[in-house]
Design an enzyme around this catalytic site. Structure first.
Site, short mmCIF file in Angstrom:
data_model
loop_
_atom_site.label_atom_id
_atom_site.label_comp_id
_atom_site.label_asym_id
_atom_site.label_seq_id
_atom_site.Cartn_x
_atom_site.Cartn_y
_atom_site.Cartn_z
N LYS A 81 -6.76 -11.83 -10.35
CA LYS A 81 -8.08 -12.17 -9.84
C LYS A 81 -9.00 -10.96 -9.86
O LYS A 81 -8.54 -9.83 -9.98
CB LYS A 81 -7.95 -12.72 -8.42
CG LYS A 81 -7.28 -11.77 -7.44
CD LYS A 81 -7.38 -12.30 -6.02
CE LYS A 81 -7.08 -11.17 -5.05
NZ LYS A 81 -7.50 -11.41 -3.70
N LYS A 104 0.84 -1.21 0.00
CA LYS A 104 0.00 0.00 0.00
C LYS A 104 0.87 1.25 0.00
O LYS A 104 0.53 2.23 -0.66
CB LYS A 104 -0.95 0.01 1.21
CG LYS A 104 -2.12 -0.94 1.02
CD LYS A 104 -3.35 -0.49 1.80
CE LYS A 104 -4.48 -1.49 1.66
NZ LYS A 104 -4.77 -2.18 2.92
N LYS A 164 -11.73 -5.43 -6.35
CA LYS A 164 -12.61 -4.28 -6.16
C LYS A 164 -12.00 -3.02 -6.72
O LYS A 164 -12.68 -2.17 -7.23
CB LYS A 164 -12.79 -4.03 -4.65
CG LYS A 164 -14.00 -4.65 -4.04
CD LYS A 164 -14.12 -4.15 -2.60
CE LYS A 164 -14.91 -5.14 -1.78
NZ LYS A 164 -14.87 -4.86 -0.36
#
Ligand code: TRP
Length: 350
Positions: free
Chosen positions: A212, A126, A215
Site C-alpha cells: 500500500k 520497528k 509515507k
C-alpha cells in the site's frame, strides 16, 4: 457482513460518543492518508464529539529531526483543514500543547508491563528495522502504545478512526483502560474501539506494484502526495509498473495491474472503470491509455486539495488561531480526566 471484534459499522452511531484520532507528522501526506483516514474524520465531525490532533510526540519515537517538524506539522494541520475538518465542529490541536497528556502518560507507564509492550507486533517490526539501520531502540518507542492509549482515553473516547495496522494499539488502550479502572475501583475510562465507515478498511495501493501507499516507503515514486504538482502526478502514474498485457480473455490480473484498477475505482467515474475492465477482459487494453486517463483523474482529485492546502499554509494567522482555540478546548477536556485519575490514585494531599 462480518463484524470484526473492533471495527464496527455505522449502525452504532450515537451523537454523544467521543471520537479521537491523530496523525504523526513524519512525512508528506499521500493519497492513502487522505482517502483512508482524513476523509473518515471529516465524515465523523458532524455526528460525534470529535478530537483530531497532530501526534508530534509520537513522531519523535522514530523521526528526531527538528528541522522538519514545524513544516510537517503545519502541513498536516493545513491538510486537515483543506480536506474539510471544521474547527467549529471538531477540536483540532497539537499533542504537545496538552501538558495533561505527558502527565497521564507517566501515570500509565506505572501500570503498563514491559513484557506486554515488547510483544506488540508494531514494536517488533520497528525494532527489526531500527536494528537493521544500526539505530538504538528508545524507551519512547517501547512505550509508544502507552502514549497512544493516553491520547485516546484522556478524552474518554470510545471510537478511534484508524487503519487496521493500529489494531494492536487500540487493544492495548482497552487493556490499560480496564486495568486502571480495576486497580482503582471506579469505571473512569470506557473501552475504546477502532472505527471505520466502510465495511472494510480502505487499502490504497502503491504505484510500484506491491503493498500500500506508505509515507516512509523507500521509493518516493510509489505514492502520490497531496503536495505533488500536476506534472509529478502524471509522471508517477505513467511510470507505474505494468506487465506485458493480457493474452487470453478474462485473465487473472497480477497485483500491479489490480492496483491500477483499484486507483481508477477511487478517482475515476464508474464508466471509465467499466471501459478499461472490458478492454482488459477482451485483451484490447493499452496500458498507456489507461494511465493517461488515470493521471488526469488523479490530477483532478489532488489539485483542488493541494491548492487549498497551499492557501491555508500561507494564512499563518488562521492556523495559529485554530490550534490556540483547539488547544484550549482539548486542555479543558484533558484536565477534567487527569484530575479524576489522580483522585482515584490517591493523589490528594493535605
Ligand atoms: N499511531 C497512530 C498512527 O501511526 C497515530 C496516533 C497516535 C493515533 N496517537 C493516536 C491514532 C491516537 C489514533 C488515536 O497512525
Amino acid at each position: 457482513m462480518e463484524q470484526s471484534a473492533y471495527f464496527c459499522g455505522m449502525k452504532t452511531l450515537d451523537k454523544k460518543e467521543i471520537v479521537v484520532s491523530g496523525s504523526r507528522p513524519t512525512g508528506l501526506i499521500h493519497l492513502g492518508n487522505y482517502l483512508g483516514a482524513i476523509n473518515n474524520y471529516v465524515k465523523m465531525q458532524d455526528d460525534f464529539q470529535s478530537y483530531f490532533f497532530i501526534a508530534d510526540y509520537h513522531s519523535l519515537t522514530t523521526h528526531y529531526d527538528a528541522r522538519n517538524l514545524p513544516q510537517l506539522t503545519n502541513e498536516v494541520l493545513a491538510t486537515y483543514l483543506a480536506c474539510g475538518l471544521d474547527p467549529e465542529k471538531c477540536t483540532i490541536y497539537i499533542q504537545s500543547h496538552i501538558p495533561q497528556i505527558p502527565e497521564l502518560y507517566l501515570l500509565f507507564n506505572m501500570i503498563a508491563y514491559k513484557g506486554e509492550l515488547e510483544k506488540i507486533p508494531t514494536f517488533k517490526d520497528k525494532v527489526r528495522s531500527q536494528e537493521q539501520s544500526g539505530k538504538s531502540i528508545s524507551a519512547g518507542l517501547l512505550t509508544y502504545p502507552v502514549l497512544m492509549a493516553v491520547d485516546i482515553i484522556i478524552h474518554r473516547a470510545v471510537k478511534v478512526p484508524v487503519g487496521k495496522d493500529q489494531e494492536s494499539h487500540i487493544e492495548m488502550a482497552r487493556t490499560l483502560a480496564n486495568r486502571f479502572n480495576n486497580l482503582f475501583g471506579e469505571k473512569l475510562f470506557p473501552e475504546p474501539y477502532g472505527f471505520n465507515f466502510g465495511e472494510e478498511l480502505l487499502k490504497i495501493p502503491s504505484l510500484d506494484g506491491t503493498g500500500k501507499m506508505s509515507k516512509s516507503a523507500e521509493n518516493p515514486n510509489s505514492a502520490i502526495y497531496m503536495m505533488d504538482t500536476d506534472a509529478q502526478i502524471r509522471k508517477k502514474i505513467m511510470k507505474a509498473k505494468t506487465d506485458l498485457g493480457p493474452t487470453e480473455p478474462n485473465q487473472q490480473r497480477p497485483e500491479e495491474i489490480n492496483n491500477l484498477f483499484d486507483l481508477l475505482r477511487l478517482v475515476s467515474t464508474p464508466d471509465t472503470l467499466a471501459h478499461f475492465d472490458e478492454q482488459y477482459n477482451n485483451c484490447t487494453i493499452r496500458y498507456g491509455d489507461l494511465k493517461k486517463q488515470l493521471a488526469e483523474d488523479m490530477v483532478n482529485t489532488v489539485a483542488p486539495i493541494r491548492n487549498r492546502i497551499e492557501d491555508i499554509m500561507r494564512d499563518t494567522t488562521y492556523l495559529h488561531r485554530v490550534i490556540t482555540e483547539g488547544g484550549e478546548k482539548a486542555r479543558a477536556s484533558a484536565a477534567a480526566t487527569l484530575n479524576e485519575a489522580k483522585r482515584m490514585i490517591g493523589m490528594r494531599y493535605v
